[in-house]
Design a protein around this motif. Sequence first.
Motif, PDB file in Angstrom:
ATOM      1  N   GLU A  94       6.739  -8.243  48.494  1.00 32.17           N
ATOM      2  CA  GLU A  94       7.888  -8.124  49.397  1.00 32.17           C
ATOM      3  C   GLU A  94       8.774  -6.953  48.962  1.00 32.17           C
ATOM      4  OE1 GLU A  94      11.964 -10.629  50.265  1.00 32.17           O
ATOM      5  OE2 GLU A  94      10.121 -11.772  49.918  1.00 32.17           O
ATOM      6  N   CYS A  95       8.992  -6.835  47.654  1.00 29.80           N
ATOM      7  CA  CYS A  95       9.820  -5.750  47.133  1.00 29.80           C
ATOM      8  C   CYS A  95       9.127  -4.401  47.309  1.00 29.80           C
ATOM      9  CB  CYS A  95      10.131  -6.001  45.668  1.00 29.80           C
ATOM     10  SG  CYS A  95      11.159  -7.459  45.386  1.00 29.80           S
ATOM     11  N   CYS A  96       7.830  -4.339  47.057  1.00 34.79           N
ATOM     12  CA  CYS A  96       7.104  -3.084  47.246  1.00 34.79           C
ATOM     13  C   CYS A  96       7.157  -2.623  48.696  1.00 34.79           C
ATOM     14  CB  CYS A  96       5.651  -3.245  46.801  1.00 34.79           C
ATOM     15  SG  CYS A  96       5.434  -3.429  45.012  1.00 34.79           S
TER      16      CYS A  96
ATOM     17  N   GLU B 259       9.464  -3.324  50.877  1.00 35.46           N
ATOM     18  CA  GLU B 259      10.828  -2.891  51.186  1.00 35.46           C
ATOM     19  C   GLU B 259      11.068  -1.457  50.724  1.00 35.46           C
ATOM     20  OE1 GLU B 259      15.449  -4.084  50.012  1.00 35.46           O
ATOM     21  OE2 GLU B 259      13.867  -5.607  49.900  1.00 35.46           O
ATOM     22  N   VAL B 260      10.621  -1.144  49.514  1.00 35.23           N
ATOM     23  CA  VAL B 260      10.787   0.218  49.000  1.00 35.23           C
ATOM     24  C   VAL B 260       9.901   1.199  49.779  1.00 35.23           C
ATOM     25  CG1 VAL B 260      10.548   1.697  46.967  1.00 35.23           C
ATOM     26  CG2 VAL B 260      11.441  -0.625  46.720  1.00 35.23           C
TER      27      VAL B 260
ATOM     28  N   SER C 278      11.122  -6.272  40.126  1.00 34.77           N
ATOM     29  CA  SER C 278      10.119  -5.774  41.076  1.00 34.77           C
ATOM     30  C   SER C 278      10.648  -4.574  41.855  1.00 34.77           C
ATOM     31  CB  SER C 278       9.709  -6.893  42.032  1.00 34.77           C
ATOM     32  OG  SER C 278       9.110  -7.960  41.339  1.00 34.77           O
ATOM     33  N   MET C 279      11.915  -4.624  42.233  1.00 37.04           N
ATOM     34  CA  MET C 279      12.510  -3.486  42.934  1.00 37.04           C
ATOM     35  C   MET C 279      12.589  -2.269  42.014  1.00 37.04           C
ATOM     36  SD  MET C 279      13.139  -4.261  46.120  1.00 37.04           S
ATOM     37  CE  MET C 279      14.389  -3.092  46.684  1.00 37.04           C
TER      38      MET C 279
ATOM     39  N   ARG D 106      10.633   1.165  42.924  1.00 36.84           N
ATOM     40  CA  ARG D 106      11.372   2.426  43.119  1.00 36.84           C
ATOM     41  C   ARG D 106      10.852   3.517  42.188  1.00 36.84           C
ATOM     42  NH1 ARG D 106      16.308  -1.156  43.164  1.00 36.84           N
ATOM     43  NH2 ARG D 106      16.867  -1.447  45.364  1.00 36.84           N
TER      44      ARG D 106
ATOM     45  N   ARG E 105      13.233 -10.402  41.634  1.00 38.98           N
ATOM     46  CA  ARG E 105      13.446  -9.358  42.630  1.00 38.98           C
ATOM     47  C   ARG E 105      13.947  -8.075  41.977  1.00 38.98           C
ATOM     48  NH1 ARG E 105      13.524  -9.731  47.943  1.00 38.98           N
ATOM     49  NH2 ARG E 105      13.655 -12.006  47.832  1.00 38.98           N
ATOM     50  N   ASP E 106      14.885  -8.187  41.043  1.00 47.06           N
ATOM     51  CA  ASP E 106      15.446  -6.991  40.407  1.00 47.06           C
ATOM     52  C   ASP E 106      14.371  -6.180  39.699  1.00 47.06           C
ATOM     53  OD1 ASP E 106      17.993  -7.442  41.288  1.00 47.06           O
ATOM     54  OD2 ASP E 106      18.743  -8.268  39.400  1.00 47.06           O
TER      55      ASP E 106
END
Length: 353
Positions: A200-202, A204-205, A163-164, A168, A160-161
């Motif tokens: 999921e991370c994309c 969210e951003v 990917s976030m 970003r 997750r880290d």
Amino acid sequence: MPLKLLCLQGDGIGPEIMEATLTVLNSVAPALGQPIELAHADIGFASLEKSGSTITPKVIDAAEAADGVILGPVSHNAYPPREQGGLNPSGVLRKELSLFANHRPASTWSGLEAPTRVPFDLVVMRENLEGFYADRNMHSGSGEFMPDPDTAMALRKITRDASMNIARAAFDLAETRPGKHVTAIHKANVMRVSDGLFLECCREVAADHPQVVYDELLVDAAAAHLVRNPARFDVLVTTNMFGDILSDLASELSGGLGLAGSLNFGHDHAIAQAQHGSAPDIAGQDKANPVSLMLSAEMLLRHLGEGRAADLIRTAVTAALASPETRTGDLGGALGTQAFATHITTIIQEKLQ
């Protein structure tokens, strides 16, 4: 305070294109907001011969202390095994300096014929620290292993880290570009868990950037669209292996890897690095095209806040590539590596006057 840059020339054509790049870098000194202080250290075969390792802890410490690094190509496929000192300096530095993003632009050039007839300007924002890369996705040991002599296995790591972080970086970049469009490239129809987490991370951003258009595309479809109509894309964000492959494809479509700049960066460090390899077959012959490393240095200057000097390099390279007479041999021109660098500095000096 001077801007402290560490220069690591690497193997093969590395010394030649580093010399050409530093010639150009010195020519933009009047446009810099601060003086540049250059340091040099050995990596690759030169380091292996002197110290028994292709990159030493001392060099890693120097890279951490520098404001930026200019990294030449390395012949890591020809190195001995890791236990005999054959480390990939690029992979080591990306991991040790937490360079989570690999920023790889690709665009067509005015006056230079490219494999695609469609003008385009895109960026591949590639996650840099995990994925299927066996040398950097484990705390200890390799992500590849053989449980028996006839079976080879590889681990893919997606967090997750990471990917976030890359998401970003992609959206922050898209906000500065006219297209304001991010496409997440994945294979979640097969790798539902790992690419599912990445997407999921994309998403969210993306929710935090409503002014940026966001869509998703399977990696095989993305490759097809790049060939058919690369102008469809603005910023592509993707995992490590997919990004490596797609960025090379995009650069070839723009005119070749010799024109492909690249910047590795994290929260605290940045490394300029040409996309191409070390080309040992033409090493020492003054034939290498230095544009990729020059443009990588331009990206590093821009990242460090030296936009005026970066613009001068970009403008000079664009002007040189527009004419067949002022290109290197790989692009149909007659100039060698150092003659091309001299021509670039002449253009820069004219702009400064």
